[in-house]
Design a protein around this motif. Structure first.
Motif, PDB file in Angstrom:
ATOM      1  N   CYS A   1      52.176  41.485  38.798  1.00 26.07           N
ATOM      2  CA  CYS A   1      51.508  41.821  37.536  1.00 26.07           C
ATOM      3  C   CYS A   1      51.109  43.301  37.462  1.00 26.07           C
ATOM      4  CB  CYS A   1      50.289  40.922  37.313  1.00 26.07           C
ATOM      5  SG  CYS A   1      49.103  41.043  38.630  1.00 26.07           S
ATOM      6  N   CYS A   2      51.535  44.121  38.442  1.00 20.37           N
ATOM      7  CA  CYS A   2      51.054  45.513  38.464  1.00 20.37           C
ATOM      8  C   CYS A   2      52.022  46.484  37.769  1.00 20.37           C
ATOM      9  CB  CYS A   2      50.786  45.957  39.902  1.00 20.37           C
ATOM     10  SG  CYS A   2      52.214  45.806  40.964  1.00 20.37           S
ATOM     11  N   HIS A   3      53.078  45.958  37.131  1.00 20.56           N
ATOM     12  CA  HIS A   3      54.031  46.831  36.439  1.00 20.56           C
ATOM     13  C   HIS A   3      53.706  46.887  34.935  1.00 20.56           C
ATOM     14  CE1 HIS A   3      55.381  42.684  36.415  1.00 20.56           C
ATOM     15  NE2 HIS A   3      56.005  42.949  35.282  1.00 20.56           N
ATOM     16  N   LYS A   4      54.505  47.673  34.211  1.00 22.97           N
ATOM     17  CA  LYS A   4      54.220  47.905  32.789  1.00 22.97           C
ATOM     18  C   LYS A   4      54.103  46.596  31.974  1.00 22.97           C
ATOM     19  CE  LYS A   4      55.664  50.656  28.883  1.00 22.97           C
ATOM     20  NZ  LYS A   4      56.810  51.166  28.158  1.00 22.97           N
ATOM     21  N   GLY A   5      55.053  45.681  32.163  1.00 19.90           N
ATOM     22  CA  GLY A   5      55.055  44.443  31.368  1.00 19.90           C
ATOM     23  C   GLY A   5      53.941  43.473  31.734  1.00 19.90           C
ATOM     24  N   GLY A   6      53.391  43.608  32.931  1.00 19.45           N
ATOM     25  CA  GLY A   6      52.235  42.787  33.327  1.00 19.45           C
ATOM     26  C   GLY A   6      52.556  41.393  33.854  1.00 19.45           C
TER      27      GLY A   6
ATOM     28  N   TYR B   1      38.980  40.662  43.988  1.00 16.46           N
ATOM     29  CA  TYR B   1      38.612  40.194  42.647  1.00 16.46           C
ATOM     30  C   TYR B   1      37.503  39.148  42.718  1.00 16.46           C
ATOM     31  CZ  TYR B   1      41.196  35.883  43.528  1.00 16.46           C
ATOM     32  OH  TYR B   1      41.616  34.690  44.066  1.00 16.46           O
ATOM     33  N   THR B   2      37.338  38.490  43.874  1.00 19.11           N
ATOM     34  CA  THR B   2      36.319  37.436  43.977  1.00 19.11           C
ATOM     35  C   THR B   2      34.898  38.002  44.090  1.00 19.11           C
ATOM     36  OG1 THR B   2      36.512  37.318  46.394  1.00 19.11           O
ATOM     37  CG2 THR B   2      37.932  35.853  45.131  1.00 19.11           C
TER      38      THR B   2
ATOM     39  N   ILE C   1      43.969  48.796  53.626  1.00 17.49           N
ATOM     40  CA  ILE C   1      43.910  49.189  52.214  1.00 17.49           C
ATOM     41  C   ILE C   1      43.013  50.430  52.132  1.00 17.49           C
ATOM     42  CG2 ILE C   1      43.130  48.526  49.900  1.00 17.49           C
ATOM     43  CD1 ILE C   1      44.092  45.776  50.384  1.00 17.49           C
ATOM     44  N   LEU C   2      43.566  51.510  51.635  1.00 14.26           N
ATOM     45  CA  LEU C   2      42.806  52.754  51.510  1.00 14.26           C
ATOM     46  C   LEU C   2      41.836  52.624  50.333  1.00 14.26           C
ATOM     47  CD1 LEU C   2      45.820  55.199  51.940  1.00 14.26           C
ATOM     48  CD2 LEU C   2      44.043  54.756  53.643  1.00 14.26           C
ATOM     49  N   ILE C   3      40.551  52.728  50.639  1.00 12.30           N
ATOM     50  CA  ILE C   3      39.523  52.616  49.599  1.00 12.30           C
ATOM     51  C   ILE C   3      38.847  53.983  49.499  1.00 12.30           C
ATOM     52  CG2 ILE C   3      37.497  51.291  48.830  1.00 12.30           C
ATOM     53  CD1 ILE C   3      38.375  49.344  51.234  1.00 12.30           C
TER      54      ILE C   3
ATOM     55  N   GLU D   1      42.011  48.470  42.159  1.00 11.72           N
ATOM     56  CA  GLU D   1      41.137  48.857  41.036  1.00 11.72           C
ATOM     57  C   GLU D   1      41.154  50.372  40.822  1.00 11.72           C
ATOM     58  OE1 GLU D   1      37.092  47.504  40.930  1.00 11.72           O
ATOM     59  OE2 GLU D   1      37.730  45.423  40.734  1.00 11.72           O
ATOM     60  N   TYR D   2      41.177  51.115  41.934  1.00 12.03           N
ATOM     61  CA  TYR D   2      41.224  52.579  41.855  1.00 12.03           C
ATOM     62  C   TYR D   2      42.512  53.012  41.140  1.00 12.03           C
ATOM     63  CZ  TYR D   2      42.069  57.362  43.584  1.00 12.03           C
ATOM     64  OH  TYR D   2      42.358  58.701  43.683  1.00 12.03           O
ATOM     65  N   CYS D   3      43.640  52.394  41.542  1.00 13.34           N
ATOM     66  CA  CYS D   3      44.934  52.786  40.949  1.00 13.34           C
ATOM     67  C   CYS D   3      45.020  52.381  39.484  1.00 13.34           C
ATOM     68  CB  CYS D   3      46.083  52.154  41.740  1.00 13.34           C
ATOM     69  SG  CYS D   3      46.150  52.771  43.416  1.00 13.34           S
ATOM     70  N   MET D   4      44.461  51.208  39.175  1.00 15.13           N
ATOM     71  CA  MET D   4      44.512  50.762  37.777  1.00 15.13           C
ATOM     72  C   MET D   4      43.678  51.692  36.891  1.00 15.13           C
ATOM     73  SD  MET D   4      44.676  46.674  38.225  1.00 15.13           S
ATOM     74  CE  MET D   4      43.729  46.293  36.815  1.00 15.13           C
ATOM     75  N   ALA D   5      42.524  52.119  37.390  1.00 17.13           N
ATOM     76  CA  ALA D   5      41.662  53.027  36.614  1.00 17.13           C
ATOM     77  C   ALA D   5      42.379  54.357  36.378  1.00 17.13           C
ATOM     78  CB  ALA D   5      40.343  53.242  37.351  1.00 17.13           C
TER      79      ALA D   5
END
Ligand code: SF4
Ligand code: SF4
Length: 328
Positions: free
Chosen positions: A27-32, A108-109, A244-246, A278-282
């Motif tokens: 779900c992380c691509h353009k179309g979702g 996400y939890t 995971i790099l935070i 979340e960082y990448c999505m923002a």
């Protein structure tokens, strides 16, 4: 064989979600993504004919050059010759529960942990038994577990036992917090059929506690070493730890070096790197570039991994950063 653009999940995959079934978990691509297979599912009475009919509709569209908008930009889409016999499954993804024995700050939890840890989920063993009985599963694919924490599922050892017993399944991947040791995972590693990805995210107990919010650093590395010892011969590709790099939490060279050293001490030669989603999505939403220090750190990780002879597996966000900055 017909040549057209499609993907292996659409052709032969199913992703079991908390109360429904999807084509895949991407779900992380353009179309979702989020191509629905069944709106409501409780673990019972799957209508296989209906599933294959629905898949056939998507396959026919792909054959006619019509790619579903939800697939747009997905890296799984490939133009190649696809087999004409569509009615079988080779890829299963289990993502149907939310309970976990860890509390990662990026999960996400985190927004409703108490309820996610209580949320009911269905059993998948009846479906699996039926799938094998009807000979609908064919070799060549993979069974993957995400979740939630798989090892705390009541039926987890039974599921792994069932998958290991069936020769049609040639690859199983389990993503786990690594806090609970699983005999089934150990057996699968010994049989060279199961790959375990352990969520480390730190090289020191202080940072581990900060990221995972549980005090299980020592237990985690004890289990990682036990799994690593189950690897046969010189083939060290079955056990990996993930970082995971935070940003601003675990993104410094010292922490990375400590993590590298722990892997080496345990006999782990395969590592996974990603960047907090979340960082990448923002960033994407605000049309911003990734912070330069993160690009430098990513380059450092890639070069050090090469020097130390690690097999580096790049998960989605890290792969995107590495390719867009020509780091690989
Ligand atoms: S192309 Fe991507 S989004 Fe579409 S079904 Fe395949 S994996 Fe899922
Ligand atoms: S181990 Fe996975 S499921 Fe558990 S809290 Fe962390 S990210 Fe979430």
């Amino acid at each position: 064989m017909h040549e057209y653009t499609s993907c292996h999940w659409l052709q032969h995959g199913l992703s079991f979600e908390n109360d429904h079934i999807e084509m895949c978990c991407l779900c992380c691509h353009k179309g979702g993504g989020r191509l629905n297979i069944a709106d409501k599912y409780n673990g019972k009475g799957l209508k296989w004919d209906d599933i294959f009919k629905l898949k056939q509709k998507f396959i026919d569209d792909n054959r006619n050059g019509i790619t579903d908008a939800r697939c747009e930009g997905c890296f799984n889409l490939v133009n190649k010759g696809w087999d004409d016999e569509e009615k079988y499954i080779s890829y299963l993804h289990f993502n149907h529960w939310t309970h976990c024995n860890c509390d990662c700050i990026y999960c996400y939890t985190k927004y409703d942990k108490i309820n996610y840890n209580k949320k009911p989920h269905y059993k998948v063993m009846p479906m699996l038994k039926e799938l094998f009985k009807k000979k609908l599963f064919r070799p060549g694919g993979e069974v993957t577990f995400a979740g939630g924490e798989p090892t705390i599922l009541n039926e987890f050892e039974d599921i792994i036992g069932c998958l290991l017993k069936h020769e049609e399944v040639n690859r199983i991947t389990v993503h786990t917090s690594g806090i609970k040791f699983s005999k089934g995972i150990e057996k699968g590693i010994k049989e060279k059929k199961l790959n375990v990805c352990l969520s480390a995210d730190a090289g020191s107990s202080e940072v581990y506690k900060q990221v995972k919010r549980v005090d299980k650093f020592v237990k985690f590395w004890e289990n990682a070493e036990k799994y690593a010892k189950a690897q046969q011969d010189d083939d060290k590709s079955f056990v990996e730890t993930k970082f995971i790099l935070i940003p601003e939490v675990n993104t410094n060279k010292e922490e990375i070096e400590k993590w590298f050293n722990l892997n080496l001490a345990c006999g782990i030669k395969s590592i996974v790197v990603d960047i907090e989603n979340e960082y990448c999505m923002a960033l994407r939403k605000e049309n911003k570039e990734v912070a330069p220090y993160l690009v430098d750190l990513s380059e450092y990780i890639i070069n050090r991994a090469k020097e130390l002879d690690f097999n580096l597996v790049d998960y989605n966000n890290f792969r995107y950063l590495a390719t867009s900055h020509n780091l690989m």
